[in-house]
Design a protein around this motif. Structure first.
Motif, mmCIF file in Angstrom:
data_model
loop_
_atom_site.group_PDB
_atom_site.id
_atom_site.type_symbol
_atom_site.label_atom_id
_atom_site.label_comp_id
_atom_site.label_asym_id
_atom_site.label_seq_id
_atom_site.Cartn_x
_atom_site.Cartn_y
_atom_site.Cartn_z
ATOM 1 N N MET A 117 22.545 42.357 42.740
ATOM 2 C CA MET A 117 23.083 43.125 43.861
ATOM 3 C C MET A 117 24.219 42.362 44.547
ATOM 4 O O MET A 117 25.248 42.948 44.896
ATOM 5 N N ALA A 118 24.024 41.062 44.746
ATOM 6 C CA ALA A 118 25.054 40.250 45.402
ATOM 7 C C ALA A 118 26.325 40.215 44.560
ATOM 8 O O ALA A 118 27.439 40.330 45.089
ATOM 9 N N TRP A 119 26.181 40.078 43.243
ATOM 10 C CA TRP A 119 27.337 40.034 42.341
ATOM 11 C C TRP A 119 28.104 41.348 42.388
ATOM 12 O O TRP A 119 29.332 41.356 42.510
ATOM 13 N N VAL A 120 27.390 42.469 42.286
ATOM 14 C CA VAL A 120 28.042 43.786 42.334
ATOM 15 C C VAL A 120 28.779 43.959 43.658
ATOM 16 O O VAL A 120 29.951 44.356 43.680
ATOM 17 N N ASN A 121 28.113 43.653 44.758
ATOM 18 C CA ASN A 121 28.746 43.814 46.077
ATOM 19 C C ASN A 121 29.972 42.920 46.228
ATOM 20 O O ASN A 121 30.988 43.337 46.780
ATOM 21 N N GLU A 122 29.889 41.683 45.712
ATOM 22 C CA GLU A 122 31.028 40.755 45.785
ATOM 23 C C GLU A 122 32.219 41.281 44.984
ATOM 24 O O GLU A 122 33.361 41.258 45.458
ATOM 25 N N LYS A 123 31.973 41.769 43.777
ATOM 26 C CA LYS A 123 33.068 42.268 42.940
ATOM 27 C C LYS A 123 33.708 43.502 43.553
ATOM 28 O O LYS A 123 34.930 43.641 43.566
ATOM 29 N N ILE A 124 32.888 44.403 44.066
ATOM 30 C CA ILE A 124 33.430 45.621 44.664
ATOM 31 C C ILE A 124 34.207 45.290 45.935
ATOM 32 O O ILE A 124 35.283 45.826 46.172
ATOM 33 N N ALA A 125 33.682 44.379 46.751
ATOM 34 C CA ALA A 125 34.372 43.987 47.986
ATOM 35 C C ALA A 125 35.731 43.357 47.693
ATOM 36 O O ALA A 125 36.677 43.525 48.461
ATOM 37 N N GLY A 126 35.837 42.653 46.551
ATOM 38 C CA GLY A 126 37.092 42.013 46.182
ATOM 39 C C GLY A 126 38.085 42.953 45.539
ATOM 40 O O GLY A 126 39.230 42.589 45.280
ATOM 41 N N GLY A 127 37.662 44.189 45.273
ATOM 42 C CA GLY A 127 38.528 45.156 44.606
ATOM 43 C C GLY A 127 38.414 45.013 43.107
ATOM 44 O O GLY A 127 38.357 43.911 42.582
ATOM 45 N N LEU A 128 38.338 46.117 42.445
ATOM 46 C CA LEU A 128 38.186 46.109 40.992
ATOM 47 C C LEU A 128 39.544 46.292 40.328
ATOM 48 O O LEU A 128 39.919 47.383 39.936
ATOM 49 N N GLY A 129 40.268 45.207 40.182
ATOM 50 C CA GLY A 129 41.557 45.262 39.508
ATOM 51 C C GLY A 129 41.427 45.150 38.005
ATOM 52 O O GLY A 129 42.382 45.374 37.266
ATOM 53 N N LYS A 130 40.224 44.816 37.537
ATOM 54 C CA LYS A 130 39.958 44.674 36.105
ATOM 55 C C LYS A 130 38.470 44.906 35.880
ATOM 56 O O LYS A 130 37.685 44.903 36.828
ATOM 57 N N PRO A 131 38.055 45.110 34.625
ATOM 58 C CA PRO A 131 36.622 45.295 34.335
ATOM 59 C C PRO A 131 35.839 43.989 34.516
ATOM 60 O O PRO A 131 36.368 42.900 34.317
ATOM 61 N N TYR A 132 34.590 44.146 34.901
ATOM 62 C CA TYR A 132 33.645 43.034 35.006
ATOM 63 C C TYR A 132 32.348 43.433 34.316
ATOM 64 O O TYR A 132 31.963 44.604 34.344
ATOM 65 N N LEU A 133 31.677 42.457 33.734
ATOM 66 C CA LEU A 133 30.415 42.695 33.038
ATOM 67 C C LEU A 133 29.406 41.640 33.453
ATOM 68 O O LEU A 133 29.741 40.452 33.544
ATOM 69 N N ALA A 134 28.176 42.069 33.701
ATOM 70 C CA ALA A 134 27.083 41.136 33.994
ATOM 71 C C ALA A 134 25.851 41.566 33.217
ATOM 72 O O ALA A 134 25.598 42.761 33.033
#
Length: 182
Positions: free
Chosen positions: A26-43
């Motif tokens: 949850m923390a990772w998803v929230n951090e990535k979304i808060a930073g803006g999704l300029g590229k794909p991320y995978l976890a």
């Protein structure tokens, strides 16, 4: 101490993260979304301990939090999906975060879900795991049965595009999506 308990909470390699708990996910998803999704991320999340993950507001959240604590479970609210997920060492979590302008989004979320389901079906097929990709008729029948049984609150009971069923008709791969200004 088992291997899952010794696993580091987070290992990150550029656009990929390996996570060890629902809370870290949850923390990772929230951090990535808060930073803006300029590229794909995978976890990939290997849940080291049980957790109840929900989307909708709970009727008596304080009571649920007390009960989860008594059972040694985290109780977490997620921003995606609909039904309650009971996560733990028996479940693998995969989070794929895509920017709004990503080519997979051009055909809509149903097409993207079907693409993701096809990928999982191919991967599981290499392991000789038989699966069926959910179709519109199967989704309608599956969801009607879940509602009739009073199980629409549970993620495993519902079915959507791109999700995979095992040979007995149970959900093997479930998907959730969220759209926003990120």
């Amino acid at each position: 101490m088992n291997a899952a308990a010794r696993a580091p909470e987070v290992r990150v390699r550029q656009d990929f993260a390996r996570l060890g708990s629902a809370r870290a996910e949850m923390a990772w998803v929230n951090e990535k979304i808060a930073g803006g999704l300029g590229k794909p991320y995978l976890a990939i999340t290997h849940y080291s301990a049980p957790a109840v993950i929900y989307r909708r507001k709970l009727e008596d959240e304080a009571a649920m939090e007390r009960r989860a604590a008594q059972e040694g479970c985290d109780l977490l609210q997620r921003r995606v999906g609909g039904g309650v997920v009971f996560a733990g060492p028996w479940l693998l979590g995969v989070d794929l975060l895509l920017p709004a302008d990503h080519p997979l989004g051009a055909g809509g979320h149903t097409a993207a879900f079907c693409w993701f389901g096809d990928c999982w079906q191919a991967a599981l097929g290499l392991l000789a795991v038989p699966t069926t990709l959910a179709d519109a008729a199967g989704i309608a029948a599956h969801n009607a049965a879940a509602q009739a049984a009073g199980l629409e609150w549970a993620c495993f009971a519902g079915l959507s595009h791109g999700e995979l069923l095992d040979g007995l008709g149970g959900k093997l791969v479930g998907l959730a999506q969220s759209r926003g200004p990120w």
